[in-house]
Design an enzyme around this catalytic site. Structure first.
Site, PDB file in Angstrom:
ATOM      1  CG  HIS A 208     -26.261 -32.154-117.905  1.00  0.00           C
ATOM      2  ND1 HIS A 208     -26.328 -32.452-119.245  1.00  0.00           N
ATOM      3  CD2 HIS A 208     -26.291 -30.801-117.814  1.00  0.00           C
ATOM      4  CE1 HIS A 208     -26.372 -31.330-119.941  1.00  0.00           C
ATOM      5  NE2 HIS A 208     -26.351 -30.319-119.100  1.00  0.00           N
ATOM      6  CG  ASP A 265     -27.564 -28.105-114.466  1.00  0.00           C
ATOM      7  OD1 ASP A 265     -26.844 -27.111-114.703  1.00  0.00           O
ATOM      8  OD2 ASP A 265     -28.442 -28.505-115.257  1.00  0.00           O
ATOM      9  N   GLY A 300     -32.090 -26.521-115.560  1.00  0.00           N
ATOM     10  CA  GLY A 300     -31.281 -26.662-114.364  1.00  0.00           C
ATOM     11  C   GLY A 300     -32.100 -27.244-113.232  1.00  0.00           C
TER      12      GLY A 300
END
Length: 377
Positions: A208, A265, A300
């Protein structure tokens, strides 16, 4: 079975009027055809199934909390409805016992759905306290021999590990890569030179991008700058919260679709009606598609791969073909499974989608078998 496609994503481009011949779940032949000779045509764009390398949960299940083959398959089936035909269930930093139990769940799930559950992603526990994000401090630690042994089980399939390079020596990274483990860097406050040494030791990507990593400045490029400058893979969460469209486009322009990977995610909210879940000693709240803990920390996402692709095109203005590549071919190459999945070509598993003009999933084939999408068929 032969699919006559109005359009198909082939060799990196969207091409009209191509047929896909499937036998025993595998693509045998791809070739152009004359439209007048097709009695029934698959409308829209036929693309390879999406591959998500970072999936914490879905369908009301969080891997950290429900560690069984049944739970893993529930996660998969929730995301499958939005075009994910292959994934890496992801374990957030937790105890060694939970790592063992999650690994057992992945092994058992792969026996039932090997091309759907490609392996596992351990996000931690070898992270930086300074950039831990939602990961719990009490579980962050240095790697032990017993934990490293968990990762080396060939029955797990592809094993991806996210670690902070300031917490793991290059020699350990080198040994992990030598054992077939894929190492991505993230949740790190490391300076550029430490990141570069980890890449030299065999780390091949970043988890990420932008989030939970040392930022880029003019004289201290940090992990973000090193990621953008290096020829490595980088996952990115295009949900409008983790990175702005401008930041996403900086990454897309710097690295291109052959190095950028769309990821979700996703937490258990994806494919679920939940508005709040328990998370260790806290909670995660959903508000306007954004997930946070009560103190406002991002926790997330509720993203699906369908929306990741849409957002990349609509919010960021990227080409449809590039967005598809970042959701299919590039993650397949990063995992070393591009000979099996991620493209429409002879010899590949027939994991396929048809997308309409809004890039919504209308039809889906898993191993050549059509799967109903939200009861439409």
């Amino acid at each position: 079975m032969i699919l006559y496609c109005e359009n198909a994503y082939i060799d990196g481009e969207i091409k009209p009027y191509h047929s896909i011949e499937i036998e025993n779940g595998t693509i045998n032949r791809v070739s152009p055809f004359e439209p007048a000779k097709a009695s029934v045509m698959v409308e829209g764009i036929v693309v390879p199934g999406f591959i998500d390398i970072q999936v914490n949960g879905g369908g009301g299940v969080l891997l950290n909390q429900q560690r069984s083959a049944e739970s893993v398959l529930t996660m998969f089936e929730a995301h499958q409805q939005y075009g994910t035909t292959s994934m890496l269930p992801t374990l957030i930093t937790d105890t060694a016992d939970v790592m063992v139990e999650a690994a057992a769940a992945i092994r058992d799930a792969r026996k039932l759905c090997e091309t759907g559950i490609l392996g596992v992603h351990f996000e931690g526990p070898w992270l930086s306290e300074e950039r831990k994000g939602v990961h719990k401090s009490e579980f962050i630690r240095a790697p032990s021999d017993s934990e490293l042994a968990i990762l080396s089980d060939p029955l797990l399939g592809k094993v991806l590990v996210t670690l902070a390079p300031e917490s793991v020596e290059p020699a350990v990274i080198r040994d992990m890569v030598g054992a077939g483990i894929i190492v991505f860097l993230g949740h790190s406050d490391a300076p550029a030179d430490v990141v570069e040494r980890a890449i030299e030791a065999g780390a091949t990507g970043f988890t990420h991008l932008y989030n939970a990593m040392s930022p880029l400045t003019s004289r201290a490029p940090g992990m973000v700058g090193t990621a953008l400058a290096s020829h490595s893979y980088a996952g990115i969460i295009v949900d409008g919260f983790h990175a702005s469209p401008t930041a996403c486009n900086v990454a897309f322009r710097a690295k291109g679709p052959k190095e950028m990977i769309l990821v979700t995610d996703a937490m258990s909210f994806a494919g679920s009606n939940a508005q709040e879940i328990a998370f260790f000693d806290s909670t995660i709240l959903l508000a306007d598609k954004k997930l946070t803990t009560p103190d406002g920390t991002l926790a997330g996402s509720s993203l699906t791969m369908e929306d990741a692709v849409k957002n990349t095109v609509v919010l960021c203005g990227q080409r449809i073909a590039d967005a598809i590549e970042m959701a299919t071919q590039t993650p397949a190459k990063a995992l070393g499974v591009d000979h099996l999945v991620g493209s429409i070509a002879p010899g590949r598993v027939a994991n396929l989608l048809s997308l309409d003009n809004q890039l919504s999933v209308k039809r889906l084939w898993q191993n050549g078998r059509e799967i109903p999408v939200f009861g439409e068929y």
